[in-house]
Design an enzyme around this catalytic site. Structure first.
Site, short mmCIF file in Angstrom:
data_model
loop_
_atom_site.label_atom_id
_atom_site.label_comp_id
_atom_site.label_asym_id
_atom_site.label_seq_id
_atom_site.Cartn_x
_atom_site.Cartn_y
_atom_site.Cartn_z
CB SER A 1 -0.87 -0.02 1.25
OG SER A 1 -1.60 1.16 1.29
N GLY A 2 0.64 2.12 -0.93
CA GLY A 2 1.43 3.35 -1.01
C GLY A 2 2.66 3.22 -1.89
CB THR B 1 -3.55 3.65 -7.70
OG1 THR B 1 -3.93 2.58 -6.84
CG2 THR B 1 -4.77 4.24 -8.33
CG ASN C 1 -1.73 5.51 -0.53
OD1 ASN C 1 -1.75 6.73 -0.69
ND2 ASN C 1 -1.85 4.64 -1.53
CB SER D 1 -4.98 3.31 0.80
OG SER D 1 -4.73 1.95 0.72
CB SER D 2 -6.67 1.03 -4.26
OG SER D 2 -5.90 1.98 -4.95
N GLY E 1 -0.41 -5.78 -2.80
CA GLY E 1 0.73 -6.69 -2.73
C GLY E 1 0.69 -7.47 -1.43
CD GLU F 1 -2.47 -5.44 2.81
OE1 GLU F 1 -3.23 -5.96 3.65
OE2 GLU F 1 -2.75 -4.43 2.14
N1 ATP Z 1 5.41 7.85 -9.95
C1 ATP Z 1 5.06 8.63 -8.95
N2 ATP Z 1 5.46 9.92 -8.93
C2 ATP Z 1 5.13 10.74 -7.93
N3 ATP Z 1 4.41 10.35 -6.86
C3 ATP Z 1 3.97 9.09 -6.80
C4 ATP Z 1 4.27 8.16 -7.86
N4 ATP Z 1 3.73 7.00 -7.55
C5 ATP Z 1 3.10 7.19 -6.34
N5 ATP Z 1 3.25 8.42 -5.90
C6 ATP Z 1 2.73 9.01 -4.63
O1 ATP Z 1 2.45 7.96 -3.77
C7 ATP Z 1 1.10 7.97 -3.38
C8 ATP Z 1 0.59 6.56 -3.27
O2 ATP Z 1 0.53 5.99 -4.52
P1 ATP Z 1 -0.62 4.97 -4.93
O3 ATP Z 1 -1.95 5.44 -4.43
O4 ATP Z 1 -0.47 4.70 -6.32
O5 ATP Z 1 -0.22 3.74 -4.08
P2 ATP Z 1 -0.84 2.28 -4.16
O6 ATP Z 1 0.27 1.34 -4.40
O7 ATP Z 1 -1.94 2.29 -5.11
O8 ATP Z 1 -1.34 2.09 -2.70
P3 ATP Z 1 -2.62 1.28 -2.24
O9 ATP Z 1 -2.28 -0.15 -2.27
O10 ATP Z 1 -2.80 1.78 -0.87
O11 ATP Z 1 -3.70 1.68 -3.12
C9 ATP Z 1 0.39 8.76 -4.46
O12 ATP Z 1 -0.76 9.38 -3.94
C10 ATP Z 1 1.42 9.76 -4.85
O13 ATP Z 1 1.41 10.85 -3.99
MG MG Z 2 -3.88 2.12 -5.03
#
Ligand code: ATP
Ligand code: MG
Length: 1037
Positions: free
Chosen positions: A109-110, A114, A159, A162-163, A384, A386
């Protein structure tokens, strides 16, 4: 990527591909490479075709339009690793090979899953074709994200966005590669979040967005206040507002997205009514005891019921009662207070999760492509591995999902690896890897797997709880090598395992699960009464999500775990049918801070993402492989034979190249289309050679370029010169032509003029005549007789036409010459000329010897130098005694006696008064003739020199007669004597040849002049003096 092979880049930025790590088994080397790159702001690295992405937590300038263009249609190894390269490879394979693609994005997460999936979607939208319809689809695909994120994402401690569900999205493409539709599958929404949030976390974004919408009328219609703390379901985490989230703006985005996706206004209203219903439902509280319960405040339930169009009483009853079927009878029993709270939460969770699924359904129908396109790119954004302090049912499902994905990965990677070896004709080398199928089986195997045990326990009558489930598990899978529980563990392990725990040895590591809630969550129980209450609600969404048919069905719905297992199996089938690409996301720290590389946290993720295992599998065979064309193209400069051009097949070229480079046989293999290099060192050495060689090549290329550009300049100049010369020659030729034409015209006019020259001047001959005039004048100018020679009478012959002019000119010129001549005279000379003039008047045309005299200048004396010496004596003896002045003129002569014509040499001296004849030998006076006695002077017309001075003899002695002398100076002497004596009129030129003279006072003699061939003066027989002379007497000067 090939750029990253350079030693300087390798050293500072690390390798672009982990397979190029020398020590690929070392986690430290792995982390070191990741760190190097992260510190340089390079967040992407490959493991073969797997992309490892580290969340930068800051905005990097690598997602702009130019970057998209840079990656568009380029082989992924030609550019640095990037999510766009992964997207582009998938898109190109889809279009080029027609194989469906899927991109699997996983990570904590984070970690940025996404964001990565959004970047891929953005890339696909940007590079595909444009048209109104395609843009509409792209818009919908992109707009589906804010809606799903509003309902499915929440702020967690890890996050802010977070999705809380897994998402698989298929993007459908038509035959030209334009997106024409999409389909979304959602997995395991974390519905427990609807009713409970841990400290520092929030419920799903949509609740807060709705309250922050700023539309009080709308909130009034939904009976909502704008304060999240008014709602139990929103305040538990004690974190309703987050600085990084602007709920109000987001709400506008969501509403706009809903309308773009085709949601009608009433559907939107119905949707938010359900959201409001959940909030109101959460505020329902119960009082009562273990037996019975009732709503503390019925108005809450009524407000909630009103929002969904359900009778308030039905909802209130459903929340506090339950119908039980006992032997065919339906009995309504009361719920305990605890059960009532449970029922309330269960309803809230069920309503929300079903509305979420409905939403996904609506999105799917909005994205649906009617044409059933076959080309698909799937994007899987799923949680992923956890591992928390306490891991429950959700983690069990999530980790099971990751286990399945890992299995898929291994299978597909090995399969594709094996296929590649096979197609390249290289013998397959057994790869030693951990096959996690055994763990998947432990979880999912029918009748023997954990899910089966759980399901069986859920349906088993009797006393069923989480502990009975654990006991059963211990019994059934207790001996499984990947299972451990307090009961089956040894003494040491028991220290870490509670009595309610069990541990699974996942491929990524050991995870201890707490069994609390397993049965309950798996059952996912919603009392029938509540379903009934929902099914009668007038809200169309609830009608659709709680269909009456469900109530009629006697079949027990599948448990949560089974549902998940089935949907995973379905997902695996979908993924297996596609060519996968992998994106493994890593978050660099737990504080969401940019630039912080927290090694333990990253090491943990590297482990749980199975990256070392990925690398090991990928490196089992060869570290590097490239098609012959690409390899040869890059390194051909390293062998003489292949540089600069190789004309045989690329394979032969590579063969030559590697043998020239001295590759050891075990370090590489030659496939059908590719070279496989086993060790990164071999490749790096080759690359280093190339970098060194580049300097030499640069010089050669520079020289070539210079030569080329100089030659180009030279050719341009040459061309310019040719053009100039051409123009110049043309001009010169034209000039010559005109000249010749002119000449022809002149010649023609000349000829015509010549032919008509005798005619009066007219158009035909004027040119010729002008020419004649001109040339004559030029000629005259050149051949004029000299100005100072007035006697030169030569004159150029004139053409007939110029004769008159010529004559006039001649006269003018001669006159001019005379004038000039005269002007040049001194008075003395003038006097002399006067004498000459008078001589001419006397003799010109009369005496033959005159012309000769003209040229001879007159002098004071015609004596010879010897005779001149006598002059003093003459003056003394003759002149002075006579009283004569100085002599005016003297000349020698021969005197003939009157009687016998005897010749005697004498000198005749002329003074201003008289003539004095003296002896030529001694100067003695012989005769004195004053002018008064000079009567006349006669000469013949012939060329002789005889002068007869007729003297006045009257009064004188009788014997005195005329004087006869012969002299060579006749003309001069006669003129001078005549003018001095003023006897010009007395001069006679006898034309008859006989002159009489007096011999004495009485007798007369005669001088006869005859012309002959010689000169002689003799006394003729008749007594006369015969003077014979040539017609022209030669002069003696
Ligand atoms: N390539 C990137 N460039 C800049 N910032 C990023 C990038 N990827 C992620 N982030 C930052 O990290 C934060 C978390 O990313 P994201 O929501 O994609 O995580 P996630 O893997 O989908 O987490 P979750 O499993 O909780 O959904 C985003 O809101 C953004 O601020
Ligand atoms: Mg996500």
């Amino acid at each position: 990527m090939e750029r990253g092979l350079r030693a300087s880049v390798r050293q500072h930025v690390g390798v672009d591909d982990f397979v190029l790590l020398e020590d690929y088994r070392s986690e430290d080397a792995f982390l070191d490479n990741l760190r190097k790159r992260f510190k340089r702001g390079v967040i992407y690295t490959y493991i073969g075709s797997v992309l490892v992405s580290v969340n930068p937590y800051r905005t990097l300038p690598i997602y702009d339009r130019e970057t998209i263009e840079k990656y568009r249609g380029v082989n992924f190894y030609e550019v640095e690793p990037h999510i766009y390269a992964t997207a582009d490879t998938a898109y190109r394979s889809l279009r080029g090979e027609g194989t469906n693609q899927c991109i699997l994005i996983s990570g904590e997460s984070g970690a940025g899953k996404t964001e990565a999936s959004k970047k891929i979607l953005q890339y696909l939208a940007a590079v595909s074709t444009h048209s109104a319809e395609v843009d509409r689809v792209k818009d919908r695909l992109l707009q589906s994200n804010p809606v799903l994120e509003a309902f499915g994402n929440a702020k967690t401690t890890r996050n802010d966005n977070s999705s809380r569900f897994g998402k698989y999205m298929d993007v459908q493409f038509d035959f030209v590669g334009a997106p024409v539709g999409g389909h979304i599958l959602n997995y395991l929404l974390e519905k427990s979040r609807v009713v409970h949030q841990s400290n520092g976390e929030r419920n799903f974004h949509v609740f807060y967005q709705l309250l922050e919408c700023g539309d009080s009328q709308f909130l009034g219609e939904l009976a909502l206040s704008s304060e999240p703390y008014d709602y139990f379901y929103l305040r538990q985490g004690e974190c309703t507002r987050v600085s990084s989230i602007n709920d109000q703006t987001e709400f506008k985005v969501v509403k706009k997205a809903l309308s773009v996706l085709g949601f009608r206004k009433d559907a939107i209203k119905a949707l938010f009514s359900v959201v409001a219903f959940v909030l109101h439902l959460g505020n329902a509280e119960f009082t009562g005891d273990e037996q019975k319960s009732s709503l503390k405040d019925k108005s809450q339930a009524e407000t909630a019921a009103k929002l969904i169009g359900c009778p308030g009483e039905s909802l209130a009853t459903a929340l506090t009662n339950r119908t039980i079927e006992a032997r065919g009878d339906k009995v309504l029993t009361t719920l305990s207070c605890e059960q009532a709270f449970y029922a309330r939460d269960a309803l809230a969770k069920a309503v929300y999760s079903r509305v979420f699924s409905w939403l996904v359904m609506q999105l799917n129908s909005s994205l649906e492509n009617k044409d059933q396109s076959e080309a698909l790119i799937g994007l899987l954004d799923i949680y992923g591995f956890e591992i928390f302090q306490v891991n429950g049912f959700e983690q069990f499902c999530i980790n099971y999902c990751n286990e399945k994905l890992q299995q898929l990965f291994i299978e597909l990677t090995l399969k594709s690896e094996q296929e590649e070896y096979l197609s390249e004709g290289i013998e397959w080398e057994q790869v030693d890897y951990f096959n996690n199928k055994v763990i998947c089986d432990l979880v999912e195997l029918r009748h023997q797997g954990i899910i089966s045990v759980l399901d069986e326990e859920c349906v088993r009558p009797g006393d069923v709880n989480d502990l009975t489930f654990l006991t059963k598990m211990n019994k059934l899978v207790g001996k499984h090598p990947h299972y451990l529980s307090h009961e089956t563990a040894d003494y040491e392990a028991r220290k870490f395992l509670g009595r309610e725990d069990f541990q699974l040895k996942h491929y990524a590591g050991n995870v201890t699960y707490n069994i609390k809630g397993f049965i309950d969550k798996n059952n996912d129980l919603l009392f029938r009464n509540l379903k009934e209450a929902m099914s009668v609600a007038s809200n169309p969404i609830l009608q659709a999500t709680f269909p009456k048919t469900e109530l009629q069905s006697q079949k027990r719905p599948p448990t949560a775990a089974t549902q998940f297992k089935d949907s995973l199996a379905e997902l695996m089938t979908i993924l297996m049918s596609k060519q996968p690409s992998y994106v493994r996301c890593i978050k660099p720290n737990d504080d969401k801070k940019g630039g912080v590389f927290d090694e333990p946290i990253i090491a943990h993720q590297v482990k749980y993402l199975g990256l070392m295992e990925n690398l090991r599998v990928r490196r089992a065979g060869f570290a590097y492989r490239r098609s012959y064309e690409v390899f040869l193209n890059r390194y051909k400069s390293l062998a003489q034979e292949t540089w600069p051009n190789w004309h045989d097949s690329p394979k032969e070229g590579v063969k030559t190249l590697v043998s020239s480079l001295g590759y050891l046989p075990e370090s590489y293999r030659l496939g059908k289309t590719k070279i496989f290099i086993r060790f990164p060192r071999t490749l790096f050495d080759t690359e280093d050679l190339l970098q060194n060689r580049k300097h030499g090549l640069a010089t050669i290329i520079q020289a070539e370029v210079r030569m080329h550009s100089t030659r180009q300049r030279f050719l341009r100049m040459k061309l310019a010169v040719t053009i100039l010369a051409c123009h110049w020659r043309r001009k010169a030729a034209r000039r010559l032509l005109l000249k010749r034409r002119g000449a022809v015209a002149v010649v023609r006019r000349f000829i015509i003029g010549f032919m008509n020259r005798k005619e009066p001047r007219n158009r035909n001959n004027e040119f010729f005549l002008d020419f004649v005039y001109q040339s004559f004048l030029h000629n005259i100018k050149r051949s004029l007789p000299p100005m100072n020679s007035i006697l030169d009478k030569t004159w150029p012959a004139a053409p007939p036409a110029m004769r008159e002019a010529s004559d006039r000119l001649r006269d003018i010129y001669f006159r001019l010459r005379c004038v000039a001549y005269c002007r040049s005279f001194t008075p003395e000379r003038k006097a002399i000329m006067q004498v000459k003039l008078e001589a001419s008047q006397l003799f010109k045309g009369k005496k033959h010897s005159y012309p000769q005299s003209v040229r001879i200048p007159f002098r004071d004396s015609a004596l010879s130098s010897e005779q001149k010496q006598l002059m003093p004596a003459i003056e003394k003896m003759a002149l002075s005694p006579l009283g004569e002045g100085p002599p005016v003129f003297s000349f020698p002569c021969t005197k003939y006696d009157r009687h016998g014509y005897k010749p005697r040499d004498r000198i005749l001296v002329l003074t201003d008064k008289s003539l004095v004849l003296v002896d030529a030998k001694n100067g003695k006076l012989k005769q004195h003739i004053p002018f008064s006695s000079l009567q006349g002077i006669s000469v013949s017309h012939l060329a002789d020199g005889v002068i007869i001075f007729h003297l006045n003899t009257s009064g004188k002695k009788e014997k005195e007669g005329d004087l006869i002398v012969d002299t060579d100076h006749l003309i001069e002497a006669v003129v001078k004597i005549a003018r001095t004596a003023d006897k010009m009129n007395a001069v006679t030129v006898d034309p008859q040849g006989r002159i009489e003279h007096k011999i004495d006072g009485k007798k007369m003699g005669a001088v006869v002049f005859v012309s002959g061939s010689d000169f002689s003066i003799v006394k003729a027989k008749d007594g006369s003096l015969e003077v014979r002379s040539a017609r022209r007497r030669s002069l003696v000067l």
